[in-house]
Scaffold this active site. Structure first.
Site, PDB file in Angstrom:
ATOM      1  CB  CYS A  45      -0.822  -0.018   1.210  1.00 48.01           C
ATOM      2  SG  CYS A  45      -1.853  -1.340   1.361  1.00 48.01           S
ATOM      3  CB  THR A  46       4.031   1.907   1.786  1.00 48.15           C
ATOM      4  OG1 THR A  46       3.357   1.870   2.817  1.00 48.15           O
ATOM      5  CG2 THR A  46       5.144   3.361   1.927  1.00 48.15           C
TER       6      THR A  46
END
Ligand code: BEZ
Length: 210
Positions: A45-46
């Site tokens: 997600c980062t």
């Protein structure tokens, strides 16, 4: 609730890192990308949120507003954004919804219980200026999405919306496009002054319109 192509994108109000948002008002006259993430402080997600931030100009060029969703709370989002900016060398300045009550996740069927009872999968919805759902993709948590592909499908959708053309397999910006079946070859020749190449009565190419 399940969502189908052509449905009106369900509206909602939500708390985000950029304040309270009414989804339809936020979109205004723009196209939209609404995309979910399993959780804050997770590696894939980062990278996805960082990539989205770095593509800001590409989304703007296409008149697209992006809006991320995660079921974590706002204070966690705010801390996580600092990490994203640091590690992905970007500035996240699009809103991230704090969907603690899973209102948006439920509305858009982003929780797939056999994958995870609590986290959202990687759903991504593209919404047109008419607020209709034009496309959605769903990836598992372990596979980061391809944002070059996201931009490519936006280009294809916008060509269809603006010029009544479709795009063939593996089409990329600048390549020939396909005249949609609803247009007769006679009309296509008038509509597409760059020329129409008739391979079969149902398979007709034309250079990409401007
Ligand atoms: C991630 O975003 O990195 C992730 C989340 C859940 C499972 C695997 C990866």
């Amino acid at each position: 609730m399940s969502i189908h192509l052509g449905d009106t994108a369900p509206n909602f109000t939500a708390n985000t890192t950029e304040g309270t948002i009414d989804f339809h008002a936020y979109l205004g006259e723009s196209w939209g990308v609404l995309f979910s993430h399993p959780a804050d402080f997770t590696p894939v997600c980062t990278t996805e949120l960082g990539r989205t931030a770095l593509l800001k100009e590409e989304f703007a060029k296409r008149n697209v507003k992006v809006l991320a969703v995660s079921v974590d709370p706002l204070d966690k989002h705010i801390q996580w954004v600092k990490d994203i900016n640091e590690t992905q060398h970007c500035t996240v300045d699009f809103p991230i919804i704090a969907d603690e009550d899973r209102k948006v996740a439920t509305l858009y069927d982003m929780i797939h219980p056999n994958a995870s009872a609590t986290f959202t999968v990687r759903s991504l919805f593209i919404i047109g200026t008419d607020k209709k759902i034009k496309l959605f993709i769903t990836y598992p948590a372990s596979t980061g999405r391809n944002f070059v592909e996201v931009l490519r499908v936006i280009d294809s959708l916008q060509l269809t919306a603006n010029h009544s053309v479709a795009t063939p397999a593996d089409w990329k910006e600048g390549e020939n496009v396909i005249v949609v079946p609803a247009i007769s070859t006679e009309d296509a020749i008038l509509k597409f002054p760059k020329g129409v190449d008739v391979i079969k009565p149902y398979l007709r190419y034309t250079p990409q319109p401007e």
